[in-house]
Write a protein that holds these residues in place. Structure first.
Motif, PDB file in Angstrom:
ATOM      1  N   VAL A 277       0.847  -1.185   0.000  1.00 17.77           N
ATOM      2  CA  VAL A 277       0.000   0.000   0.000  1.00 17.77           C
ATOM      3  C   VAL A 277       0.886   1.239   0.000  1.00 17.77           C
ATOM      4  O   VAL A 277       2.078   1.159   0.292  1.00 17.77           O
ATOM      5  N   GLY A 278       0.272   2.364  -0.344  1.00 19.69           N
ATOM      6  CA  GLY A 278       1.033   3.608  -0.364  1.00 19.69           C
ATOM      7  C   GLY A 278       0.490   4.541  -1.415  1.00 19.69           C
ATOM      8  O   GLY A 278      -0.376   4.160  -2.200  1.00 19.69           O
ATOM      9  N   PRO A 279       0.992   5.771  -1.440  1.00 20.16           N
ATOM     10  CA  PRO A 279       0.472   6.750  -2.402  1.00 20.16           C
ATOM     11  C   PRO A 279       0.817   6.374  -3.844  1.00 20.16           C
ATOM     12  O   PRO A 279       1.698   5.552  -4.078  1.00 20.16           O
ATOM     13  N   SER A 280       0.113   6.992  -4.790  1.00 23.65           N
ATOM     14  CA  SER A 280       0.408   6.772  -6.206  1.00 23.65           C
ATOM     15  C   SER A 280       1.848   7.180  -6.488  1.00 23.65           C
ATOM     16  O   SER A 280       2.331   8.167  -5.945  1.00 23.65           O
ATOM     17  N   GLY A 281       2.520   6.386  -7.315  1.00 15.31           N
ATOM     18  CA  GLY A 281       3.892   6.716  -7.667  1.00 15.31           C
ATOM     19  C   GLY A 281       4.898   6.274  -6.630  1.00 15.31           C
ATOM     20  O   GLY A 281       6.081   6.587  -6.721  1.00 15.31           O
ATOM     21  N   SER A 282       4.441   5.506  -5.635  1.00 13.95           N
ATOM     22  CA  SER A 282       5.380   5.076  -4.605  1.00 13.95           C
ATOM     23  C   SER A 282       6.169   3.850  -5.039  1.00 13.95           C
ATOM     24  O   SER A 282       7.112   3.452  -4.373  1.00 13.95           O
ATOM     25  N   GLY A 283       5.777   3.226  -6.159  1.00 18.34           N
ATOM     26  CA  GLY A 283       6.541   2.090  -6.671  1.00 18.34           C
ATOM     27  C   GLY A 283       5.899   0.741  -6.401  1.00 18.34           C
ATOM     28  O   GLY A 283       6.496  -0.298  -6.690  1.00 18.34           O
ATOM     29  N   LYS A 284       4.669   0.732  -5.871  1.00 19.83           N
ATOM     30  CA  LYS A 284       4.006  -0.546  -5.541  1.00 19.83           C
ATOM     31  C   LYS A 284       3.854  -1.424  -6.771  1.00 19.83           C
ATOM     32  O   LYS A 284       4.264  -2.593  -6.780  1.00 19.83           O
ATOM     33  N   SER A 285       3.271  -0.843  -7.823  1.00 23.54           N
ATOM     34  CA  SER A 285       3.058  -1.624  -9.040  1.00 23.54           C
ATOM     35  C   SER A 285       4.386  -2.034  -9.659  1.00 23.54           C
ATOM     36  O   SER A 285       4.507  -3.117 -10.239  1.00 23.54           O
ATOM     37  N   THR A 286       5.379  -1.175  -9.535  1.00 25.30           N
ATOM     38  CA  THR A 286       6.687  -1.483 -10.118  1.00 25.30           C
ATOM     39  C   THR A 286       7.301  -2.720  -9.464  1.00 25.30           C
ATOM     40  O   THR A 286       7.993  -3.499 -10.123  1.00 25.30           O
ATOM     41  N   VAL A 287       7.025  -2.910  -8.165  1.00 25.66           N
ATOM     42  CA  VAL A 287       7.534  -4.114  -7.503  1.00 25.66           C
ATOM     43  C   VAL A 287       6.984  -5.352  -8.210  1.00 25.66           C
ATOM     44  O   VAL A 287       7.741  -6.280  -8.552  1.00 25.66           O
ATOM     45  N   LEU A 288       5.679  -5.354  -8.481  1.00 26.86           N
ATOM     46  CA  LEU A 288       5.077  -6.512  -9.154  1.00 26.86           C
ATOM     47  C   LEU A 288       5.620  -6.660 -10.570  1.00 26.86           C
ATOM     48  O   LEU A 288       5.926  -7.763 -11.018  1.00 26.86           O
ATOM     49  N   ARG A 289       5.736  -5.534 -11.270  1.00 27.69           N
ATOM     50  CA  ARG A 289       6.243  -5.576 -12.646  1.00 27.69           C
ATOM     51  C   ARG A 289       7.685  -6.071 -12.682  1.00 27.69           C
ATOM     52  O   ARG A 289       8.068  -6.830 -13.571  1.00 27.69           O
ATOM     53  N   ALA A 290       8.459  -5.647 -11.713  1.00 32.68           N
ATOM     54  CA  ALA A 290       9.854  -6.093 -11.649  1.00 32.68           C
ATOM     55  C   ALA A 290       9.914  -7.600 -11.406  1.00 32.68           C
ATOM     56  O   ALA A 290      10.702  -8.314 -12.034  1.00 32.68           O
ATOM     57  N   LEU A 291       9.053  -8.087 -10.514  1.00 33.35           N
ATOM     58  CA  LEU A 291       9.044  -9.529 -10.222  1.00 33.35           C
ATOM     59  C   LEU A 291       8.687 -10.336 -11.473  1.00 33.35           C
ATOM     60  O   LEU A 291       9.171 -11.453 -11.657  1.00 33.35           O
ATOM     61  N   MET A 292       7.843  -9.770 -12.344  1.00 34.39           N
ATOM     62  CA  MET A 292       7.453 -10.463 -13.574  1.00 34.39           C
ATOM     63  C   MET A 292       8.427 -10.194 -14.720  1.00 34.39           C
ATOM     64  O   MET A 292       8.222 -10.664 -15.836  1.00 34.39           O
ATOM     65  N   GLY A 293       9.457  -9.399 -14.472  1.00 33.26           N
ATOM     66  CA  GLY A 293      10.424  -9.087 -15.526  1.00 33.26           C
ATOM     67  C   GLY A 293       9.855  -8.152 -16.575  1.00 33.26           C
ATOM     68  O   GLY A 293      10.317  -8.136 -17.715  1.00 33.26           O
ATOM     69  N   LEU A 294       8.850  -7.360 -16.223  1.00 30.24           N
ATOM     70  CA  LEU A 294       8.265  -6.414 -17.181  1.00 30.24           C
ATOM     71  C   LEU A 294       8.923  -5.045 -17.071  1.00 30.24           C
ATOM     72  O   LEU A 294       8.855  -4.242 -17.987  1.00 30.24           O
TER      73      LEU A 294
END
Lengths: 245, 237
Positions: free
Chosen positions: A35-52
């Protein structure tokens, strides 16, 4: 040993460092919420884990195996064991619901067709869309599409399911049908990492909440502890703004 | 004028009509074969152009250079280049082959941009969803991207082929027995220029018009998701 161990992971979009050293771990059957504000990198963590999103540093270990995201084979292994559901569903527009669910299990996993199709039907039943196998995505509501996306991810039999703001693009009255489906998975013991703004839902299903800001983890802990008595000012400020008791 | 009217019965003799019909067939065959092969090669070119990675940089440059160069050369110059090049390599190549190769080279450059536009119209997120499932680049293109890009690609590609039917008149310059060449021939035989080229003009119209209608029909058909599904069903069966 943790099922997934993320250690000091970094990621960049061009020159901008969006993940500045992320470390956390989850056990099998656990649900972690980012959780956290927009742009905090939450989605990027998931994308990084998927190699996207390219990972520029750190280590990830899945079930004891080190994943090297600069190596194509390792990225394939990561995608083989984890599945992601996107905010905008991203169902393949040119395919029926059934084809969306069976494409990768047939073509990539090379599982037998009869088995794949009966499993797909079971999953569609699970998300309450047993009668929509032959529909195309533009014939479905947002909530239905997102439930199909959920079933499509499950059809891959992932060890870990990543949910990226799966209710954020939905009309308010459709949110609950998707959350109900995720809740069912939680009850079945699915290991999940979810990015969500639905705090009540997070509090209910998550074993662990990770609060992020500015590409870093600020604080993490059990939902009740983090929501009700955050230790850091940043977390206290954030939760006081979004939680209405 | 009188001479022209007096010529009409003689001009529309069975022999001349057969000649014109053959020429029209040749014009159509050249265009279709050239454009279809060109269209197929353009897909390969676009795919190669999108090869990721630093090692593929020269490859990408070659693909871009091809499109940019050929789009800036007049078609007639391409025809002469192909003619002299092919004749230097295999002197006994037929003029038809040479014409088809020239059309093909030209069509690749033009349709490659049409195809690229179609592919870029498919949201990037569709590709990501496919990548996340371990689909290869080729599988992603064939199963996900192209089926969705198709409706954007087909109408302008047909429009290009239709307008190209006219441009093939230029290959008469190297002596292919297509419509315009036959027209000049008949004109040289003493038939009125107005009569001959009026008929030739009508032939070009009759060749392109049905194809234009097909293009418009497909554009309408492919324009809506519902129509796309119908079209897919038809193509599948």
């Amino acid at each position: 040993m943790a099922h997934l161990a993320v250690n000091d992971v970094r990621a960049k979009y061009g020159a901008l460092e969006v993940l500045k050293g992320i470390s956390f771990s989850i056990e099998k059957g656990e649900i972690a919420a980012l959780v956290g504000p927009s742009g905090s990198g939450k989605s990027t963590v998931l994308r990084a884990l998927m190699g996207l999103t390219p990972v520029t540093g750190g280590h990830v270990a899945l079930a004891g195996d080190q994943l090297d995201y600069s190596n194509a084979k390792s990225v394939r292994a990561a995608r083989d064991r984890m599945a992601i559901v996107f905010q905008q569903y991203n169902l393949f527009q040119n395919m029926t619901v059934m084809q969306n669910l069976t494409l990768a299990p047939l073509k990539i996993k090379r599982w037998p067709r009869a088995e794949v199709e009966s499993e797909a039907r079971r999953l569609l039943g699970l998300v309450g869309l047993g009668d929509k196998a032959d529909a195309y995505s533009d014939q479905l509501s947002g909530g239905q599409q997102q439930r199909v996306a959920l079933a499509r991810a499950l059809a891959l039999k992932p060890q870990i399911l990543l949910l990226d703001e799966v209710t954020s693009a939905l009309d308010p009255e459709l949110v609950n049908e998707v959350l109900d489906a995720v809740g069912k998975l939680a009850a079945e013991g699915m290991t999940m990492i979810i990015v969500s703004h639905e705090m009540a839902f997070v509090r209910e299903v998550a074993d662990k909440v990770i609060f992020m800001d500015g590409g870093q983890i600020v604080e993490s802990g059990e939902p009740a502890a983090l929501f009700d008595s955050p230790r850091t000012d940043r977390a206290r400020d954030f939760f006081s703004k979004i939680l209405r008791h | 004028m009188e001479r022209m009217i007096e010529q009409i019965p003689r001009f529309f003799s069975a022999q001349n009509l057969t000649l014109l019909l053959e020429a029209a067939g040749l014009t159509l065959a050249m265009t279709l074969v050239g454009c279809l092969i060109g269209f197929g090669l353009a897909f390969v070119l676009v795919f190669l152009r999108q090869t990721p990675g630093l090692w593929a940089l020269p490859l990408r440059w070659i693909c871009i250079a091809y499109v940019e160069v050929f789009r800036r050369i007049p078609f007639i110059v391409v025809i002469y280049l192909v003619l002299f090049f092919i004749q230097a390599v295999t002197p006994d190549a037929s003029l038809f082959t040479i014409a088809v190769i020239a059309i093909c080279l030209y069509a690749v450059a033009y349709t490659a941009d049409i195809i690229r536009g179609g592919i870029e119209s498919v949201p990037r997120t569709q590709v990501e969803a496919a990548e996340a499932m371990n689909l290869s680049r080729l599988q992603t293109q064939l199963k996900i991207v192209l089926p969705q890009a198709w409706p954007v690609i087909v109408p302008p590609a047909i429009a290009f082929a239709v307008s190209f039917i006219k441009d093939t008149a230029l290959v008469s310059q190297v002596g292919v027995f297509e419509l315009t060449f036959r027209g000049k021939e008949l004109n040289n035989q003493g038939y009125s220029g107005i009569l001959v080229f009026g008929t030739i003009a009508l032939c070009y119209f009759l060749l392109s018009f049905p194809l234009s209608l097909l293009g418009q029909y497909l554009e309408k058909r492919l324009g809506t998701p519902r129509g796309q599904r119908r079209a897919r069903k038809i193509w599948r069966t």
